[in-house]
Write a protein that holds these residues in place. Structure first.
Motif, PDB file in Angstrom:
ATOM      1  N   TYR A 223       0.726  -1.221   0.102  1.00  0.00           N
ATOM      2  CA  TYR A 223       0.041  -0.171  -0.019  1.00  0.00           C
ATOM      3  C   TYR A 223       0.946   1.391   0.191  1.00  0.00           C
ATOM      4  O   TYR A 223       1.382   1.689  -0.912  1.00  0.00           O
ATOM      5  N   TYR A 224       1.390   1.668   1.160  1.00  0.00           N
ATOM      6  CA  TYR A 224       1.863   3.003   1.199  1.00  0.00           C
ATOM      7  C   TYR A 224       3.602   2.869   1.297  1.00  0.00           C
ATOM      8  O   TYR A 224       4.067   1.823   2.159  1.00  0.00           O
ATOM      9  N   SER A 225       4.523   3.373   0.397  1.00  0.00           N
ATOM     10  CA  SER A 225       5.927   3.674   0.904  1.00  0.00           C
ATOM     11  C   SER A 225       6.604   2.376   0.402  1.00  0.00           C
ATOM     12  O   SER A 225       7.044   1.489   1.479  1.00  0.00           O
ATOM     13  N   GLY A 226       7.031   2.064  -0.733  1.00  0.00           N
ATOM     14  CA  GLY A 226       7.783   1.025  -1.055  1.00  0.00           C
ATOM     15  C   GLY A 226       9.088   0.948  -0.424  1.00  0.00           C
ATOM     16  O   GLY A 226       9.495   0.051  -0.177  1.00  0.00           O
ATOM     17  N   ALA A 227       9.727   2.185  -0.144  1.00  0.00           N
ATOM     18  CA  ALA A 227      10.975   2.219   0.245  1.00  0.00           C
ATOM     19  C   ALA A 227      10.846   2.791   1.866  1.00  0.00           C
ATOM     20  O   ALA A 227      11.031   2.137   2.995  1.00  0.00           O
ATOM     21  N   ILE A 228      10.529   4.021   1.946  1.00  0.00           N
ATOM     22  CA  ILE A 228      10.424   4.859   3.135  1.00  0.00           C
ATOM     23  C   ILE A 228       9.325   5.546   3.468  1.00  0.00           C
ATOM     24  O   ILE A 228       8.716   6.250   2.527  1.00  0.00           O
ATOM     25  N   ARG A 229       8.860   5.502   4.654  1.00  0.00           N
ATOM     26  CA  ARG A 229       7.556   6.375   5.267  1.00  0.00           C
ATOM     27  C   ARG A 229       8.211   7.119   6.514  1.00  0.00           C
ATOM     28  O   ARG A 229       8.857   6.476   7.409  1.00  0.00           O
TER      29      ARG A 229
END
Length: 558
Positions: A223-229
């Motif tokens: 869903y959110y943020s393949g790498a960094i959230r």
């Protein structure tokens, strides 16, 4: 015959000494073989209640490791840390993992079988690193020259699923520099949940976050943020000089007759009602997320000097309706998207960006800057279609070696996105940069303003200067120049300029040398010049009266 006397006891002693020597060397060789040439391996699990150093060759994790409150775990250069199953490192204090350029630290798992193919379990992964302090925690953690691989977080019951490789919450400071996060993942299929977020890294309530000069490759969130959230409560956040390749923030669902898909922030996503990040000087290639490769939902995010090319999804998505941030000097090219290069729900300032070739179908023209229910301020952008604002240009930006097409089929990292000397984007950015707080350098560390005026895009050309005529230049529609660019003849139309008679025309190159000059009589309507023998580059057509410059027009000879 002469008798030979033989001391039998002495001979036995000599034999015993020789045998002892042989046994010693046999034992030494056995030890060296067992240790791999003085290598050291330790096995760990359970609680760490005192400050601890891992300064060995290999650390094997046979159960969850729990670093107590106020305790510091230090990892030395070159240490290889391997989880034997789905175990993690849970830190209530802090961790300092400082490798070296040629002696990095690695965190991984023994068996990666099924990591990508099984998306309904934690198979093939380990639990990663969890740093969770109290709200009043003053602890700081550092990851320098580290490799974090195959962290996997899965749940199907709707609880938080965040941070495949690294999760940090309620912490004083986090520094990640010169590190590499590859093949980390967060998965959850339940509806109406807070997550999954951050395939590689997740931060919440961390006062200072700095992620710098690192690589994020093939990380995934469903869903959110393949790498960094970077989530709520992160006061001072800088994400800069990183490379993002092949990261995915994507989910889909199939219902009869429909395929529903979504996903946010393949490289980076940030969100907070109070605090805002700085996201700059990053390379984003071949990532996948329909709602922004970089996604922000903050009050005043600053996004600049990023190259975002050949991704699946729009380059930058600003989703905070009350945002008044700044998006400037980004190069957003050849992304496969229906939302252009920039998609805005906000009232941000959008300056000096290059948005070109961002489309989903070859036969359909998409506005390169799109906005919905908002009033962004657009100025001095290079766009292929749609509105670029005051001072915009609508000519091809002319990169040194761009990718050959749109989307993931082309390697954006193999292209050269610097500007050719003939690019119309050179020295055509906003002439007032004071309000932007322009950084001193471009994305590759070159001087940011070369030639007295800023370029459009993330690169600042270091060869073409600009000739500033004077402070009284009036950029009007007195003169028409066509074709422009040209490689043969150029026609200059004076029909409005002759009203300012008497006037003259001067052609000046970028370093201020006069190439051509002539008076213009009242009956002259236009003139034609042969520039086929002129060196390729940028020139200025200056129309002036006796006391002032009336107009200055840029001419490109290619």
């Amino acid at each position: 015959m002469k008798a030979v006397l033989f001391d039998q006891s002495k001979g036995n002693k000599q034999k015993a000494t020789a045998a002892l020597g042989r046994n010693f060397w046999y034992m030494l060789v056995f030890i060296l073989i067992s240790m791999g040439g003085f290598s050291q391996t330790i096995k760990v699990q359970g609680n760490i209640d005192n400050d601890t150093n891992w300064n060995v060759d290999t650390v094997q994790i046979y159960g969850d490791v729990i670093v107590g409150k106020g305790v510091k775990l230090t990892v030395g250069p070159g240490v290889y840390i391997e989880a034997k199953d789905y175990y993690g490192i849970f830190v209530k204090g802090c961790i300092e993992a400082k490798g070296q350029q040629n002696d990095s630290i690695t965190f991984t798992v023994r068996d990666t079988t099924g990591f990508w193919t099984d998306t309904t379990s934690v198979k093939g992964g380990w639990h990663g690193i969890y740093i969770v302090g109290k709200d009043e925690s003053q602890d700081s953690s550092v990851f320098s020259y580290c490799n974090v691989h195959y962290g996997k977080n899965y749940d199907d019951h709707g609880k938080d699923v965040c941070g495949g490789g690294l999760y940090v919450c309620n912490h004083k400071s986090l520094l990640i520099t010169h590190s590499r996060f590859t093949n980390n993942m967060v998965i959850c299929y339940a509806d109406s949940i807070d997550g999954p977020y951050g395939g590689a890294v997740y931060c919440e309530n961390v006062e200072n976050v700095r992620i710098d000069s690192s690589n994020f490759i093939r990380n995934r969130s469903f869903y959110y943020s393949g790498a960094i959230r970077v989530d709520k409560g992160c006061k001072n956040t800088i994400i800069s000089h990183n490379t993002f390749i092949g990261n995915i923030a994507f989910f889909y669902d199939i219902i009869p007759g429909w395929i529903i898909y979504g996903g946010v922030g393949a490289a980076v996503s940030t969100s907070d009602l109070i605090y805002s990040p700085e996201i700059s000087d990053n390379f984003c290639f071949n990532n996948k997320s329909p709602n922004g490769i970089i996604y922000t939902s903050n009050r005043y995010a600053r996004i600049f000097n990023n190259v975002i090319c050949n991704n699946w999804g729009c380059g930058i998505f600003d989703g905070h309706q009350l945002s008044s941030g700044k998006v400037f000097n980004n190069t957003i090219i050849n992304n496969k998207t229906r939302s252009g290069g920039l998609y805005l729900w906000s009232n941000v300032d959008v300056f000096n960006n290059i948005c070109w070739g961002n489309s989903y179908y070859d036969w359909k023209d998409y506005d390169q800057i799109q906005y919905h229910g908002s009033k962004p301020k657009l100025m001095y952008n290079c766009v292929q279609y749609g509105d670029g604002g005051e001072g915009a240009i609508y000519e091809a930006p002319e990169f040194v070696d761009p990718s050959a097409g749109v989307g993931l089929s082309y390697d954006g990292a193999a292209a050269d996105w610097a500007l050719q000397n003939t690019s119309p984007c050179i020295n055509t950015g906003t002439d007032d940069t004071a309000f932007l707080t322009i950084p001193p350098f471009d994305i590759i560390g070159s001087k940011r303003i070369f030639g007295n005026r800023i370029d459009m895009g993330a690169y600042e050309n270091q060869e073409i200067s600009v000739y500033i005529v004077d402070d009284n230049v009036q950029n009007t529609d007195f003169v028409q120049v066509f074709p422009n660019p040209t490689n043969s003849f150029v026609t200059i139309n004076f029909r409005n300029a002759i009203e300012q008679k008497p006037i003259s025309i001067r052609l000046i190159n970028v370093i201020g040398n006069e190439i051509y000059s002539a008076p213009v009589s009242g009956i002259d309507q236009s003139m034609m010049l042969d520039v086929s023998d002129w060196p390729k580059g940028v020139y200025f057509i200056v129309i002036q009266s006796s006391d002032r410059v009336i107009s200055k027009t840029k001419l490109i000879v290619n």
